[in-house]
Design an enzyme around this catalytic site. Structure first.
Site, mmCIF file in Angstrom:
data_model
loop_
_atom_site.group_PDB
_atom_site.id
_atom_site.type_symbol
_atom_site.label_atom_id
_atom_site.label_comp_id
_atom_site.label_asym_id
_atom_site.label_seq_id
_atom_site.Cartn_x
_atom_site.Cartn_y
_atom_site.Cartn_z
ATOM 1 N N ILE A 192 -51.229 -63.185 77.005
ATOM 2 C CA ILE A 192 -51.949 -63.681 76.296
ATOM 3 C C ILE A 192 -51.221 -64.958 75.831
ATOM 4 O O ILE A 192 -51.482 -65.608 75.654
ATOM 5 C CB ILE A 192 -52.257 -62.815 75.221
ATOM 6 C CG1 ILE A 192 -50.666 -62.163 74.565
ATOM 7 C CG2 ILE A 192 -53.602 -61.494 75.295
ATOM 8 C CD1 ILE A 192 -50.222 -63.583 74.085
ATOM 9 N N ASP A 212 -55.526 -63.028 80.066
ATOM 10 C CA ASP A 212 -56.501 -63.577 78.851
ATOM 11 C C ASP A 212 -56.474 -65.885 79.765
ATOM 12 O O ASP A 212 -57.007 -66.332 79.173
ATOM 13 C CB ASP A 212 -56.462 -63.502 77.178
ATOM 14 C CG ASP A 212 -56.983 -64.231 77.023
ATOM 15 O OD1 ASP A 212 -58.431 -64.449 76.817
ATOM 16 O OD2 ASP A 212 -56.139 -65.541 76.058
ATOM 17 N N ARG A 216 -49.614 -68.513 78.795
ATOM 18 C CA ARG A 216 -49.800 -70.057 79.245
ATOM 19 C C ARG A 216 -50.360 -68.810 80.544
ATOM 20 O O ARG A 216 -49.395 -68.452 80.917
ATOM 21 C CB ARG A 216 -49.304 -71.082 78.909
ATOM 22 C CG ARG A 216 -49.327 -71.617 78.084
ATOM 23 C CD ARG A 216 -50.688 -72.618 77.433
ATOM 24 N NE ARG A 216 -50.793 -72.742 76.365
ATOM 25 C CZ ARG A 216 -50.999 -72.301 75.631
ATOM 26 N NH1 ARG A 216 -51.898 -71.405 75.092
ATOM 27 N NH2 ARG A 216 -50.853 -73.160 74.308
ATOM 28 N N GLY A 248 -41.812 -63.982 69.633
ATOM 29 C CA GLY A 248 -41.881 -65.243 69.055
ATOM 30 C C GLY A 248 -43.176 -64.376 67.398
ATOM 31 O O GLY A 248 -43.173 -63.048 67.849
ATOM 32 N N ARG A 278 -34.475 -66.025 75.032
ATOM 33 C CA ARG A 278 -32.776 -66.955 75.511
ATOM 34 C C ARG A 278 -32.427 -65.937 74.737
ATOM 35 O O ARG A 278 -30.540 -65.560 75.458
ATOM 36 C CB ARG A 278 -33.883 -68.421 74.996
ATOM 37 C CG ARG A 278 -34.073 -68.928 75.212
ATOM 38 C CD ARG A 278 -34.493 -70.386 74.883
ATOM 39 N NE ARG A 278 -34.907 -70.251 74.369
ATOM 40 C CZ ARG A 278 -35.855 -71.591 74.176
ATOM 41 N NH1 ARG A 278 -35.691 -72.165 75.010
ATOM 42 N NH2 ARG A 278 -36.453 -71.554 72.282
ATOM 43 N N HIS A 336 -59.862 -67.098 78.312
ATOM 44 C CA HIS A 336 -58.774 -67.456 77.146
ATOM 45 C C HIS A 336 -59.247 -67.564 75.370
ATOM 46 O O HIS A 336 -59.559 -68.692 74.920
ATOM 47 C CB HIS A 336 -58.189 -69.299 77.170
ATOM 48 C CG HIS A 336 -57.048 -69.651 77.235
ATOM 49 N ND1 HIS A 336 -56.116 -70.367 77.658
ATOM 50 C CD2 HIS A 336 -56.595 -69.081 75.940
ATOM 51 C CE1 HIS A 336 -55.346 -70.769 76.186
ATOM 52 N NE2 HIS A 336 -54.955 -70.400 75.688
ATOM 53 N N GLU A 390 -57.464 -72.308 85.054
ATOM 54 C CA GLU A 390 -58.277 -72.710 83.757
ATOM 55 C C GLU A 390 -58.313 -74.224 83.745
ATOM 56 O O GLU A 390 -57.469 -74.808 84.134
ATOM 57 C CB GLU A 390 -57.634 -72.345 82.219
ATOM 58 C CG GLU A 390 -57.008 -70.739 82.435
ATOM 59 C CD GLU A 390 -56.510 -70.871 80.760
ATOM 60 O OE1 GLU A 390 -56.648 -71.436 79.844
ATOM 61 O OE2 GLU A 390 -55.480 -69.783 80.488
ATOM 62 N N ILE A 428 -46.290 -64.225 68.002
ATOM 63 C CA ILE A 428 -47.446 -63.716 68.289
ATOM 64 C C ILE A 428 -46.255 -62.363 68.649
ATOM 65 O O ILE A 428 -46.947 -60.460 68.513
ATOM 66 C CB ILE A 428 -48.067 -64.400 69.511
ATOM 67 C CG1 ILE A 428 -48.732 -65.723 68.078
ATOM 68 C CG2 ILE A 428 -48.827 -63.760 70.042
ATOM 69 C CD1 ILE A 428 -49.953 -66.152 69.232
#
Length: 313
Positions: free
Chosen positions: A231, A257, A233, A154, A176, A280, A262, A156
């Site tokens: 980086i 990260d 989830r 995407g 996908r 994070h 978390e 990022i």
């Protein structure tokens, strides 16, 4: 009484003041902890018209039901996995996010984690402080020339790919479906991407559809000389499987990260010096946070003016 703008994520005082000055007709209620959020909804739910949150905190259908005047929910980052978007849209509540506001910062951090993991910078730092000289240490591998497999090309992921290209890395990716005009090698599944890559980098959204997408089988395909960077989830990576793979030498190392536990640190990984951990902060910088605040304000202003959101979900 004024309508309420409910802020559920951590903010600097200056940013809360910016929100208050931008919307003087609203009362800004700041409730960044779960208990504070519950108390704020109990006290002000009937007057809440807008909510500022983040993907990790989200906003549930149950919470929205207690805010009958709610008309806008915005996540400040790109992620919105814990916002019940289906419920919101079914009840006329607009949903926005901060897509693009911290992409550069996350991409920078991803490269830092990759270099730190592959070159073993944390271990080298500890060795140096202990008086160990280079002749007593194994040779750390190059980053340049390696194959980088990106899960999620995407916005990022594409910025990370551009940075990696400057390191003369060969780039492949899995989405996908293939991304038109990407110019990188496309893999139809994560397993084949991992088998090809030297570094497997996770940049895909979180949520049920990607939970443990990187599992023991994928890590075994990545192999004993491979590195994992996440980086995105924490839920995308099976933490227990990663810990087992690193301990057994089936994967060379990792840079993370984000992680499943978390905000608590990932206990399974803490004693592994081949794993580099940050709390994070990939999308956190003064510039990125200001961008996110500005985007939230722009989204809310457009909504109040009857215009489309700048970055709708």
């Amino acid at each position: 009484m004024k309508p309420v703008l409910l802020v559920l994520n951590l903010q600097l005082p200056a940013h809360l003041e910016q929100m208050a000055q931008s919307f003087p007709d609203f009362e800004v209620v700041y409730a960044p902890e779960a208990g504070q959020a519950e108390a704020a909804i109990a006290a002000h739910g009937a007057r809440v018209q807008s909510v500022c949150t983040i993907g990790a905190t989200g906003l549930s259908a149950a919470q929205m039901r207690r805010m009958p005047a709610l008309r806008l929910v915005c996540a400040m980052g790109a992620g919105y996995e814990n916002i019940d978007v289906a419920y919101a849209k079914a009840h006329g509540i607009a949903v926005g996010n901060g897509a693009g506001t911290n992409d550069e910062c996350v991409a920078d951090h991803a490269m830092g984690l990759m270099i730190a993991a592959v070159r073993g910078l944390v271990r080298l730092d500890k060795a140096t402080r202990a008086g160990v000289w280079r002749s007593a240490l194994p040779l750390p591998p190059n980053v340049s020339g390696k194959r980088l497999g990106i899960i999620g090309l995407g916005a990022i992921g594409a910025k990370i790919a551009r940075r990696a290209a400057a390191f003369d890395m060969e780039i492949g990716y899995h989405n996908r479906k293939s991304r038109e005009g990407a110019g990188y090698r496309y893999f139809g599944d994560v397993l084949s991407l991992a088998a090809w890559a030297d570094v497997l980098l996770v940049a895909t959204p979180g949520g049920a559809g990607t939970r443990h997408l990187v599992n023991a089988e994928v890590l075994d395909a990545l192999g004993e000389k491979g590195f994992l960077v996440n980086i995105a989830r924490g839920s995308v990576v099976d933490t227990a499987a990663l810990a087992a793979a690193v301990r057994a030498g089936r994967v060379a190392g990792a840079g993370l990260d984000v992680y499943e536990s978390e905000p608590a640190p990932p206990a399974e990984l803490l004693e592994l010096d081949a794993v580099v951990l940050t709390p994070h902060v990939g999308g956190w910088s003064p510039e990125a946070v200001q961008n996110s605040v500005d985007r939230f304000i722009a989204n809310m202003r457009n909504h109040l003016d009857g215009k489309p959101l700048v970055s709708p979900v």
